[in-house]
Design a protein around this motif. Structure first.
Motif, short mmCIF file in Angstrom:
data_model
loop_
_atom_site.label_atom_id
_atom_site.label_comp_id
_atom_site.label_asym_id
_atom_site.label_seq_id
_atom_site.Cartn_x
_atom_site.Cartn_y
_atom_site.Cartn_z
N ILE A 19 52.78 32.87 30.70
CA ILE A 19 51.79 33.46 29.82
C ILE A 19 52.28 34.82 29.36
O ILE A 19 52.59 35.69 30.17
CB ILE A 19 50.43 33.61 30.53
CG1 ILE A 19 49.95 32.24 31.01
CG2 ILE A 19 49.40 34.26 29.62
CD1 ILE A 19 49.71 31.26 29.91
N HIS A 20 52.34 35.04 28.06
CA HIS A 20 52.76 36.31 27.50
C HIS A 20 51.54 37.16 27.22
O HIS A 20 50.51 36.66 26.81
CB HIS A 20 53.57 36.07 26.23
CG HIS A 20 54.78 35.25 26.49
ND1 HIS A 20 55.98 35.79 26.88
CD2 HIS A 20 54.95 33.90 26.49
CE1 HIS A 20 56.86 34.82 27.08
NE2 HIS A 20 56.25 33.67 26.86
N LEU A 26 43.61 42.37 20.57
CA LEU A 26 43.65 41.30 19.58
C LEU A 26 42.64 40.22 19.88
O LEU A 26 42.28 39.44 19.01
CB LEU A 26 45.05 40.67 19.54
CG LEU A 26 46.16 41.57 19.00
CD1 LEU A 26 47.49 40.82 19.07
CD2 LEU A 26 45.88 42.02 17.59
N LEU A 27 42.18 40.16 21.13
CA LEU A 27 41.27 39.09 21.51
C LEU A 27 39.84 39.38 21.10
O LEU A 27 38.99 38.51 21.14
CB LEU A 27 41.31 38.90 23.03
CG LEU A 27 42.48 38.07 23.50
CD1 LEU A 27 42.57 38.15 25.02
CD2 LEU A 27 42.37 36.64 23.06
N HIS A 28 39.53 40.62 20.74
CA HIS A 28 38.14 40.93 20.42
C HIS A 28 37.68 40.14 19.22
O HIS A 28 38.40 39.98 18.25
CB HIS A 28 38.01 42.43 20.16
CG HIS A 28 36.59 42.90 20.23
ND1 HIS A 28 35.71 42.74 19.19
CD2 HIS A 28 35.89 43.49 21.23
CE1 HIS A 28 34.53 43.23 19.53
NE2 HIS A 28 34.61 43.69 20.76
N PHE A 55 46.84 35.17 20.60
CA PHE A 55 45.97 35.24 21.76
C PHE A 55 46.70 34.64 22.95
O PHE A 55 46.77 33.44 23.09
CB PHE A 55 44.71 34.40 21.53
CG PHE A 55 43.82 34.88 20.44
CD1 PHE A 55 44.01 36.12 19.87
CD2 PHE A 55 42.78 34.09 20.01
CE1 PHE A 55 43.17 36.55 18.86
CE2 PHE A 55 41.94 34.51 19.00
CZ PHE A 55 42.14 35.74 18.43
N TYR A 56 47.27 35.45 23.80
CA TYR A 56 47.92 34.90 24.98
C TYR A 56 47.38 35.49 26.27
O TYR A 56 47.80 35.13 27.33
CB TYR A 56 49.44 35.18 24.96
CG TYR A 56 50.08 34.97 23.64
CD1 TYR A 56 49.77 33.85 22.88
CD2 TYR A 56 50.99 35.89 23.14
CE1 TYR A 56 50.37 33.66 21.65
CE2 TYR A 56 51.58 35.69 21.92
CZ TYR A 56 51.27 34.58 21.18
OH TYR A 56 51.86 34.40 19.98
N PRO A 366 54.61 37.84 17.49
CA PRO A 366 53.94 38.94 16.80
C PRO A 366 54.88 40.01 16.29
O PRO A 366 54.53 40.77 15.39
CB PRO A 366 52.99 39.50 17.87
CG PRO A 366 53.60 39.10 19.16
CD PRO A 366 54.27 37.78 18.92
N GLU A 367 56.07 40.09 16.87
CA GLU A 367 57.03 41.12 16.45
C GLU A 367 57.82 40.70 15.23
O GLU A 367 58.09 41.51 14.34
CB GLU A 367 57.97 41.46 17.61
CG GLU A 367 57.26 42.07 18.81
CD GLU A 367 58.22 42.39 19.95
OE1 GLU A 367 59.43 42.07 19.81
OE2 GLU A 367 57.77 42.93 20.97
N THR A 368 58.21 39.44 15.18
CA THR A 368 59.06 38.98 14.08
C THR A 368 58.30 38.19 13.02
O THR A 368 58.79 38.03 11.91
CB THR A 368 60.19 38.09 14.63
OG1 THR A 368 59.61 36.89 15.18
CG2 THR A 368 60.97 38.80 15.72
#
Length: 407
Positions: A19-20, A26-28, A55-56, A366-368
């Motif tokens: 799990i990352h 971001l989960l809100h 969402f991780y 999310p980075e790339t």
């Protein structure tokens, strides 16, 4: 739901999960609500730049579980699990897995279930052997509440395997949102403290109505006060089996573009059911959004086709369909739906096919902003090659590809 990719036969569902954990903010649910269209409370804006939904991680610590004694301290036979979507393709596997683990399973079914309602109540009772089967309409909250009242038992956990039957606009909101929300409300009213949701990994990049409907419910589940486990699987094995018989008889394998536009880490239905069952008791899965794929590396349609030809001992033959053909068809349908609103679903089906012909069923980094094979967690032991071998021997009986397929 059997809508997966219309292209390449999609319908369109042991090792430890990795799990990352990116930014928990971001989960809100406010992050999700930013994406909703003002003119349609259920939809995303067409001109707004789409942001991936990464969402991780845990939204809230497991200590937020209700102060009453946790159901996890009970013996499985004393834990009442309500499962909706029980006669669906994945739901049926989940029922069997939960029964095998000794839980008291209460399966909600329609009186006419299956594709186009082909199964009777008697068929459902046989299919869901080992569970307490009750018949109700999950699209009607009053009906579901009455059904649970008549049972006269409390619920500990709700497991939802509900999914739109065809991905149409109205059906998506009726099933992926309204019916699923009804199961949340009814379950909570009857004592449930945990909710396990079968969602889909493709909601990371929501361009389709069923994805928007799923995301809206996910947001409400997170804010519901119940603990939750949201499972987002990649492609199911059966969604990749649509061309096995064609290749077996010497026909070419059909794919879009060069066959490398997309990739997935398919997971078998029993392995997915096992993972969902793990979410009932697993404390490490409380308040988590859990993307999950099968074992091994991600496979493109080209690699899937090559695997098939190798198994049948034939020289690979491919038909490469330009993706622009789908773009043209979607453009025509979008124009016609303005004149003939009844074509709304046909236009949506075209978009579904286009989406799954080009978008990978993997984690969106999310980075790339790119799909990432290595960051997509793996679970289980069943491989796609083993599935293809079985289908070559036994056919696809019992694994019909649903209402929306191309080839």
């Amino acid at each position: 739901m059997y809508i997966g990719a219309l292209a390449n036969g999609f319908i369109i569902h042991t090792p430890k999960v990795r799990i990352h954990r990116p930014n928990n903010n971001l989960l809100h649910s406010n992050f999700i609500n930013q994406m909703q269209m003002k003119s349609n409370p259920y939809a995303l804006p067409t001109k707004q730049r789409i942001k991936p939904f990464f969402f991780y991680a845990s939204a809230t610590p497991s200590s937020l579980e209700t102060s009453k004694p946790s159901f996890r301290s009970k013996n499985p036979k004393d834990i009442n699990i309500l499962i909706v979507g029980s006669t669906g393709y994945i739901g049926n596997f989940v029922v069997k897995e939960l029964v095998k683990r000794g839980f008291n399973v209460i399966a909600v079914a329609r009186e006419k279930s299956g594709i186009r309602g082909k199964f009777s109540k008697e068929d459902a009772l046989q299919q869901l052997n080992g569970a307490k089967v009750t018949f109700s309409d999950v699209t009607q909250l009053d009906s579901l509440e009455k059904t649970l009242n008549d049972l006269g038992v409390s619920i500990d956990v709700v497991v939802s395997c509900l999914a739109s039957r065809n991905g149409g606009v109205k059906d998506s909101w009726l099933i992926d949102y309204e019916a699923t929300k009804n199961s949340l409300i009814a379950g909570r009213n009857h004592g449930a403290s945990h909710f396990v949701l079968l969602s889909a990994i493709c909601v990371q990049k929501p361009l389709l109505e069923f994805q928007r409907a799923k995301l809206k419910f996910e947001a409400e589940l997170i804010d519901s006060g119940l603990t939750y486990s949201i499972v987002r699987p990649t492609a199911f094995f059966k969604s990749l089996g649509g061309q096995v018989e064609l290749v077996k008889t010497g026909k070419p394998y059909v794919m879009f573009g060069d066959g490398k536009l997309c990739a997935c880490k398919p997971i078998s239905e029993p392995d997915l059911a096992s993972f969902i069952a793990d979410c009932v008791m697993g404390e490490d899965k409380i308040n988590q959004v859990l993307p999950i794929g099968g074992p091994g590396k991600a496979l493109t349609p080209l690699e899937q086709g090559e695997m098939l030809f190798s198994l049948v001992g034939k020289e690979p033959k491919f038909i490469k369909v330009p993706i622009q053909i789908m773009d043209f068809a979607i453009g025509v349908l979008d124009f016609l739906v303005k004149i003939f609103p009844s074509l709304e679903d046909a236009a949506e089906f075209g978009k579904i096919g286009r989406y799954y012909a080009a978008e990978s069923m993997l984690i969106l980094d999310p980075e790339t902003g790119e799909y990432n094979d290595e960051k997509t967690p793996s679970y289980g032991n069943d491989t796609l090659e083993e599935f293809f071998q079985r289908v070559l021997r036994e056919g696809m009986a019992g694994q019909e590809l649903g209402e929306q397929t191309i080839f």
